[in-house]
Design a protein around this motif. Structure first.
Motif, PDB file in Angstrom:
ATOM      1  N   MET A  17       4.504  15.068  -9.355  1.00 11.77           N
ATOM      2  CA  MET A  17       4.883  13.792  -9.983  1.00 11.77           C
ATOM      3  C   MET A  17       5.970  13.097  -9.170  1.00 11.77           C
ATOM      4  O   MET A  17       5.925  11.884  -8.984  1.00 11.77           O
ATOM      5  N   VAL A  18       6.927  13.856  -8.677  1.00  4.16           N
ATOM      6  CA  VAL A  18       7.980  13.279  -7.837  1.00  4.16           C
ATOM      7  C   VAL A  18       7.389  12.740  -6.539  1.00  4.16           C
ATOM      8  O   VAL A  18       7.730  11.638  -6.088  1.00  4.16           O
ATOM      9  N   ALA A  23       5.671   8.354  -2.959  1.00  6.02           N
ATOM     10  CA  ALA A  23       4.553   7.748  -2.221  1.00  6.02           C
ATOM     11  C   ALA A  23       4.340   6.305  -2.658  1.00  6.02           C
ATOM     12  O   ALA A  23       4.137   5.416  -1.826  1.00  6.02           O
ATOM     13  N   GLU A  24       4.400   6.059  -3.959  1.00  5.60           N
ATOM     14  CA  GLU A  24       4.189   4.691  -4.431  1.00  5.60           C
ATOM     15  C   GLU A  24       5.329   3.762  -3.996  1.00  5.60           C
ATOM     16  O   GLU A  24       5.088   2.610  -3.640  1.00  5.60           O
ATOM     17  N   LEU A  25       6.544   4.262  -4.006  1.00  2.00           N
ATOM     18  CA  LEU A  25       7.673   3.437  -3.546  1.00  2.00           C
ATOM     19  C   LEU A  25       7.550   3.102  -2.062  1.00  2.00           C
ATOM     20  O   LEU A  25       7.790   1.967  -1.648  1.00  2.00           O
ATOM     21  N   HIS A  52      -1.826   1.924  -6.168  1.00  2.40           N
ATOM     22  CA  HIS A  52      -1.543   3.008  -7.104  1.00  2.40           C
ATOM     23  C   HIS A  52      -2.472   4.194  -6.841  1.00  2.40           C
ATOM     24  O   HIS A  52      -2.023   5.341  -6.741  1.00  2.40           O
ATOM     25  N   LEU A  53      -3.765   3.922  -6.685  1.00  2.00           N
ATOM     26  CA  LEU A  53      -4.726   4.995  -6.396  1.00  2.00           C
ATOM     27  C   LEU A  53      -4.471   5.627  -5.037  1.00  2.00           C
ATOM     28  O   LEU A  53      -4.572   6.851  -4.874  1.00  2.00           O
ATOM     29  N   PHE A  57      -3.682   9.576  -4.013  1.00  2.00           N
ATOM     30  CA  PHE A  57      -4.373  10.310  -2.951  1.00  2.00           C
ATOM     31  C   PHE A  57      -3.367  10.865  -1.947  1.00  2.00           C
ATOM     32  O   PHE A  57      -3.396  12.048  -1.603  1.00  2.00           O
ATOM     33  N   ILE A  58      -2.469  10.011  -1.459  1.00  3.53           N
ATOM     34  CA  ILE A  58      -1.479  10.437  -0.459  1.00  3.53           C
ATOM     35  C   ILE A  58      -0.533  11.477  -1.046  1.00  3.53           C
ATOM     36  O   ILE A  58      -0.162  12.448  -0.376  1.00  3.53           O
ATOM     37  N   GLY A  59      -0.138  11.294  -2.300  1.00  2.00           N
ATOM     38  CA  GLY A  59       0.715  12.287  -2.950  1.00  2.00           C
ATOM     39  C   GLY A  59       0.020  13.632  -3.056  1.00  2.00           C
ATOM     40  O   GLY A  59       0.610  14.673  -2.772  1.00  2.00           O
ATOM     41  N   GLY A  60      -1.252  13.631  -3.475  1.00  5.06           N
ATOM     42  CA  GLY A  60      -2.014  14.872  -3.539  1.00  5.06           C
ATOM     43  C   GLY A  60      -2.164  15.505  -2.168  1.00  5.06           C
ATOM     44  O   GLY A  60      -2.034  16.723  -2.008  1.00  5.06           O
TER      45      GLY A  60
END
Length: 130
Positions: A17-18, A23-25, A52-53, A57-60
């Motif tokens: 989650m972090v 990643a979104e920021l 957002h999507l 993806f990048i976070g995962g």
């Protein structure tokens, strides 16, 4: 140890989650700086949804790279929970079009789940853990 035999880690759900927020920021900061000027509301919402999507993806993918051992399901669960949390927070927003709806949580959460699942699988494949 196979993916089925290993234990699920709530700690990696939290880490994921972090990572999604960061990643979104970063993505929002980079793309937001490039897309200035006139844009319609439709284009703005489309870009926000796509970014957002991409962040999920990048976070995962990032969690797949940095996690010790295969962690594919944890980022996916974190993606769903992040969307659910966002919709729970809409209870504090005065605009009716942002109202909480279970169908929105299920659709948005499923999209985030899949994006994070594909990203984490790709990251784990790259490291050879899957």
């Amino acid at each position: 140890m196979s993916l089925v035999e290993r234990s699920f880690s709530w700690a990696w759900v939290g880490v994921s989650m972090v990572v999604f927020i960061v990643a979104e920021l970063v993505i929002g900061g980079l793309v937001g700086g490039l897309v200035l000027g006139y844009q319609s509301y439709s284009l703005e919402f489309t870009l926000q949804g796509l970014l957002h999507l991409i962040a999920f993806f990048i976070g995962g993918f990032t969690v797949g790279l940095i996690s010790p051992g295969a962690r594919i399901l944890e980022p996916a669960v974190a993606g769903f929970l992040a969307v659910a949390l966002m919709f729970v927070l809409t209870a504090f927003v005065p605009y009716p079009w942002f109202a909480f709806r279970l169908s929105r949580v299920l659709v948005g959460g499923t999209m985030a789940f899949v994006a994070a699942l594909v990203g984490s699988y790709a990251g784990e494949r790259l490291t050879g853990q899957v």
